[in-house]
Scaffold this motif. Structure first.
Motif, PDB file in Angstrom:
ATOM      1  N   MET A 112       0.855  -1.165   0.000  1.00  0.00           N
ATOM      2  CA  MET A 112       0.000   0.000   0.000  1.00  0.00           C
ATOM      3  C   MET A 112       0.900   1.226   0.000  1.00  0.00           C
ATOM      4  SD  MET A 112      -2.725   1.214   2.866  1.00  0.00           S
ATOM      5  CE  MET A 112      -3.933   0.055   2.307  1.00  0.00           C
ATOM      6  N   VAL A 113       0.736   2.085  -0.948  1.00  0.00           N
ATOM      7  CA  VAL A 113       1.504   3.319  -1.019  1.00  0.00           C
ATOM      8  C   VAL A 113       0.738   4.389  -0.265  1.00  0.00           C
ATOM      9  CG1 VAL A 113       2.427   5.078  -2.547  1.00  0.00           C
ATOM     10  CG2 VAL A 113       2.553   2.685  -3.191  1.00  0.00           C
ATOM     11  N   VAL A 114       1.443   5.177   0.491  1.00  0.00           N
ATOM     12  CA  VAL A 114       0.816   6.189   1.323  1.00  0.00           C
ATOM     13  C   VAL A 114       0.809   7.532   0.608  1.00  0.00           C
ATOM     14  CG1 VAL A 114       0.978   7.414   3.503  1.00  0.00           C
ATOM     15  CG2 VAL A 114       1.527   4.994   3.397  1.00  0.00           C
ATOM     16  N   PHE A 115      -0.361   8.115   0.513  1.00  0.00           N
ATOM     17  CA  PHE A 115      -0.513   9.454  -0.033  1.00  0.00           C
ATOM     18  C   PHE A 115      -1.186  10.257   1.062  1.00  0.00           C
ATOM     19  CE2 PHE A 115      -3.117  12.406  -2.778  1.00  0.00           C
ATOM     20  CZ  PHE A 115      -2.053  13.210  -3.125  1.00  0.00           C
ATOM     21  N   ILE A 116      -0.422  11.060   1.763  1.00  0.00           N
ATOM     22  CA  ILE A 116      -0.916  11.808   2.904  1.00  0.00           C
ATOM     23  C   ILE A 116      -1.222  13.233   2.476  1.00  0.00           C
ATOM     24  CG2 ILE A 116      -0.325  12.692   5.191  1.00  0.00           C
ATOM     25  CD1 ILE A 116      -0.590   9.691   5.183  1.00  0.00           C
ATOM     26  N   VAL A 117      -2.334  13.723   2.918  1.00  0.00           N
ATOM     27  CA  VAL A 117      -2.684  15.099   2.632  1.00  0.00           C
ATOM     28  C   VAL A 117      -2.907  15.821   3.948  1.00  0.00           C
ATOM     29  CG1 VAL A 117      -4.395  16.630   1.626  1.00  0.00           C
ATOM     30  CG2 VAL A 117      -3.726  14.562   0.412  1.00  0.00           C
ATOM     31  N   LEU A 118      -2.215  16.893   4.123  1.00  0.00           N
ATOM     32  CA  LEU A 118      -2.421  17.759   5.271  1.00  0.00           C
ATOM     33  C   LEU A 118      -3.231  18.931   4.747  1.00  0.00           C
ATOM     34  CD1 LEU A 118       1.160  17.563   6.770  1.00  0.00           C
ATOM     35  CD2 LEU A 118      -0.859  16.317   7.502  1.00  0.00           C
ATOM     36  N   SER A 119      -4.541  18.806   4.807  1.00  0.00           N
ATOM     37  CA  SER A 119      -5.429  19.699   4.059  1.00  0.00           C
ATOM     38  C   SER A 119      -5.323  21.161   4.439  1.00  0.00           C
ATOM     39  CB  SER A 119      -6.874  19.235   4.192  1.00  0.00           C
ATOM     40  OG  SER A 119      -7.290  19.307   5.528  1.00  0.00           O
ATOM     41  N   TYR A 156      -5.199   8.982   1.157  1.00  0.00           N
ATOM     42  CA  TYR A 156      -5.995   9.205  -0.044  1.00  0.00           C
ATOM     43  C   TYR A 156      -5.459   8.397  -1.216  1.00  0.00           C
ATOM     44  CZ  TYR A 156      -8.094  13.310   2.160  1.00  0.00           C
ATOM     45  OH  TYR A 156      -8.781  14.153   2.989  1.00  0.00           O
ATOM     46  N   THR A 157      -6.312   8.159  -2.195  1.00  0.00           N
ATOM     47  CA  THR A 157      -5.866   7.591  -3.464  1.00  0.00           C
ATOM     48  C   THR A 157      -5.308   8.725  -4.305  1.00  0.00           C
ATOM     49  OG1 THR A 157      -7.939   7.988  -4.626  1.00  0.00           O
ATOM     50  CG2 THR A 157      -7.749   5.897  -3.414  1.00  0.00           C
ATOM     51  N   PHE A 170       1.091   6.137  11.929  1.00  0.00           N
ATOM     52  CA  PHE A 170      -0.240   5.581  11.867  1.00  0.00           C
ATOM     53  C   PHE A 170      -0.143   4.176  11.293  1.00  0.00           C
ATOM     54  CE2 PHE A 170       0.331   6.742   7.545  1.00  0.00           C
ATOM     55  CZ  PHE A 170      -0.582   6.017   6.786  1.00  0.00           C
ATOM     56  N   THR A 171      -1.209   3.419  11.414  1.00  0.00           N
ATOM     57  CA  THR A 171      -1.258   2.069  10.864  1.00  0.00           C
ATOM     58  C   THR A 171      -2.289   2.058   9.747  1.00  0.00           C
ATOM     59  OG1 THR A 171      -0.627   1.122  12.984  1.00  0.00           O
ATOM     60  CG2 THR A 171      -1.647  -0.364  11.394  1.00  0.00           C
ATOM     61  N   PRO A 172      -1.847   1.891   8.504  1.00  0.00           N
ATOM     62  CA  PRO A 172      -2.802   1.831   7.398  1.00  0.00           C
ATOM     63  C   PRO A 172      -3.777   0.667   7.597  1.00  0.00           C
ATOM     64  CG  PRO A 172      -0.566   2.076   6.559  1.00  0.00           C
ATOM     65  CD  PRO A 172      -0.459   1.780   8.022  1.00  0.00           C
ATOM     66  N   ASP A 173      -5.048   0.942   7.389  1.00  0.00           N
ATOM     67  CA  ASP A 173      -6.087  -0.075   7.517  1.00  0.00           C
ATOM     68  C   ASP A 173      -6.045  -0.975   6.295  1.00  0.00           C
ATOM     69  OD1 ASP A 173      -8.409  -1.569   7.690  1.00  0.00           O
ATOM     70  OD2 ASP A 173      -9.713   0.155   8.027  1.00  0.00           O
ATOM     71  N   PRO A 174      -5.742  -2.276   6.464  1.00  0.00           N
ATOM     72  CA  PRO A 174      -5.647  -3.161   5.299  1.00  0.00           C
ATOM     73  C   PRO A 174      -7.000  -3.384   4.607  1.00  0.00           C
ATOM     74  CG  PRO A 174      -5.370  -4.408   7.323  1.00  0.00           C
ATOM     75  CD  PRO A 174      -5.434  -2.959   7.703  1.00  0.00           C
ATOM     76  N   ALA A 175      -8.098  -2.993   5.258  1.00  0.00           N
ATOM     77  CA  ALA A 175      -9.418  -3.199   4.674  1.00  0.00           C
ATOM     78  C   ALA A 175      -9.840  -2.076   3.725  1.00  0.00           C
ATOM     79  CB  ALA A 175     -10.448  -3.331   5.792  1.00  0.00           C
ATOM     80  N   VAL A 176      -9.024  -1.028   3.569  1.00  0.00           N
ATOM     81  CA  VAL A 176      -9.447   0.106   2.740  1.00  0.00           C
ATOM     82  C   VAL A 176      -9.334  -0.164   1.243  1.00  0.00           C
ATOM     83  CG1 VAL A 176      -9.000   1.830   4.517  1.00  0.00           C
ATOM     84  CG2 VAL A 176      -7.245   1.325   2.812  1.00  0.00           C
ATOM     85  N   GLY A 177      -8.652  -1.204   0.867  1.00  0.00           N
ATOM     86  CA  GLY A 177      -8.568  -1.524  -0.553  1.00  0.00           C
ATOM     87  C   GLY A 177      -7.313  -2.287  -0.886  1.00  0.00           C
ATOM     88  N   PRO A 178      -7.166  -2.611  -2.154  1.00  0.00           N
ATOM     89  CA  PRO A 178      -5.993  -3.377  -2.590  1.00  0.00           C
ATOM     90  C   PRO A 178      -4.743  -2.510  -2.633  1.00  0.00           C
ATOM     91  CG  PRO A 178      -7.301  -2.749  -4.480  1.00  0.00           C
ATOM     92  CD  PRO A 178      -8.073  -2.310  -3.243  1.00  0.00           C
ATOM     93  N   ASN A 179      -3.608  -3.166  -2.761  1.00  0.00           N
ATOM     94  CA  ASN A 179      -2.359  -2.445  -2.943  1.00  0.00           C
ATOM     95  C   ASN A 179      -2.432  -1.616  -4.210  1.00  0.00           C
ATOM     96  OD1 ASN A 179      -1.256  -3.624  -0.678  1.00  0.00           O
ATOM     97  ND2 ASN A 179      -0.233  -5.234  -1.812  1.00  0.00           N
ATOM     98  N   GLY A 180      -1.723  -0.507  -4.212  1.00  0.00           N
ATOM     99  CA  GLY A 180      -1.705   0.346  -5.391  1.00  0.00           C
ATOM    100  C   GLY A 180      -0.486   1.242  -5.362  1.00  0.00           C
ATOM    101  N   ASP A 181      -0.259   1.909  -6.466  1.00  0.00           N
ATOM    102  CA  ASP A 181       0.881   2.813  -6.533  1.00  0.00           C
ATOM    103  C   ASP A 181       0.448   4.251  -6.775  1.00  0.00           C
ATOM    104  OD1 ASP A 181       0.086   2.728  -9.161  1.00  0.00           O
ATOM    105  OD2 ASP A 181       1.992   2.014  -9.912  1.00  0.00           O
ATOM    106  N   ASP A 182      -0.805   4.544  -6.429  1.00  0.00           N
ATOM    107  CA  ASP A 182      -1.280   5.909  -6.582  1.00  0.00           C
ATOM    108  C   ASP A 182      -1.508   6.530  -5.241  1.00  0.00           C
ATOM    109  OD1 ASP A 182      -3.424   4.272  -6.031  1.00  0.00           O
ATOM    110  OD2 ASP A 182      -4.813   5.366  -7.288  1.00  0.00           O
TER     111      ASP A 182
END
Length: 93
Positions: free
Chosen positions: A1-8, A58-59, A81-93
Motif C-alpha cells: 500500500m503506497v501512502v498518499f498523505i494530505v495535510l489539508s 488518499y488515493t 499511523f497504521t494503514p487499515d488493510p481493509a481500505v482496498g488493494p495495494n496500489g501505486d497511486d
C-alpha cells in the motif's frame, strides 16, 4: 500500500511541506505502523504558525480511504499511523 498523505489545512493557507519519508517508491503495509516525516519549505507562512492540520490516506484521485488523527505541524515533524488493510488493494497511486 503506497501512502498518499494530505495535510489539508496547508493547501488552504498556501504553506508547503516536503515529505521526507516514506520516499517515492517505498511502501507502507496495511496493519503495520508507517511513519511519515516532513520538513517546512521555508516560505511564509511557516509551519510553526499553522497549528493542527487534518490528515488522511488518499488515493491518487483524492478519494479518502482512511482518516488519520490531526497533527500540529507547528510542533511535530512526523506522525505514525497504521494503514487499515481493509481500505482496498495495494496500489501505486
Amino acid at each position: 500500500m503506497v501512502v498518499f498523505i494530505v495535510l489539508s489545512t496547508l493547501n488552504f493557507v498556501k504553506a508547503a511541506l516536503y515529505v521526507v519519508s516514506p520516499a517515492a517508491g517505498s511502501t507502507c503495509h496495511g496493519g503495520q505502523p508507517c511513519t511519515v516525516t516532513w520538513l517546512d519549505n521555508g516560505e511564509e507562512p511557516l509551519l510553526s504558525s499553522i497549528g493542527a492540520c487534518t490528515v488522511g490516506l488518499y488515493t491518487g484521485t483524492d478519494e479518502l480511504l482512511q482518516q488519520i488523527e490531526p497533527v500540529n505541524v507547528g510542533s511535530a515533524h512526523s506522525l505514525q499511523f497504521t494503514p487499515d488493510p481493509a481500505v482496498g488493494p495495494n496500489g501505486d497511486d
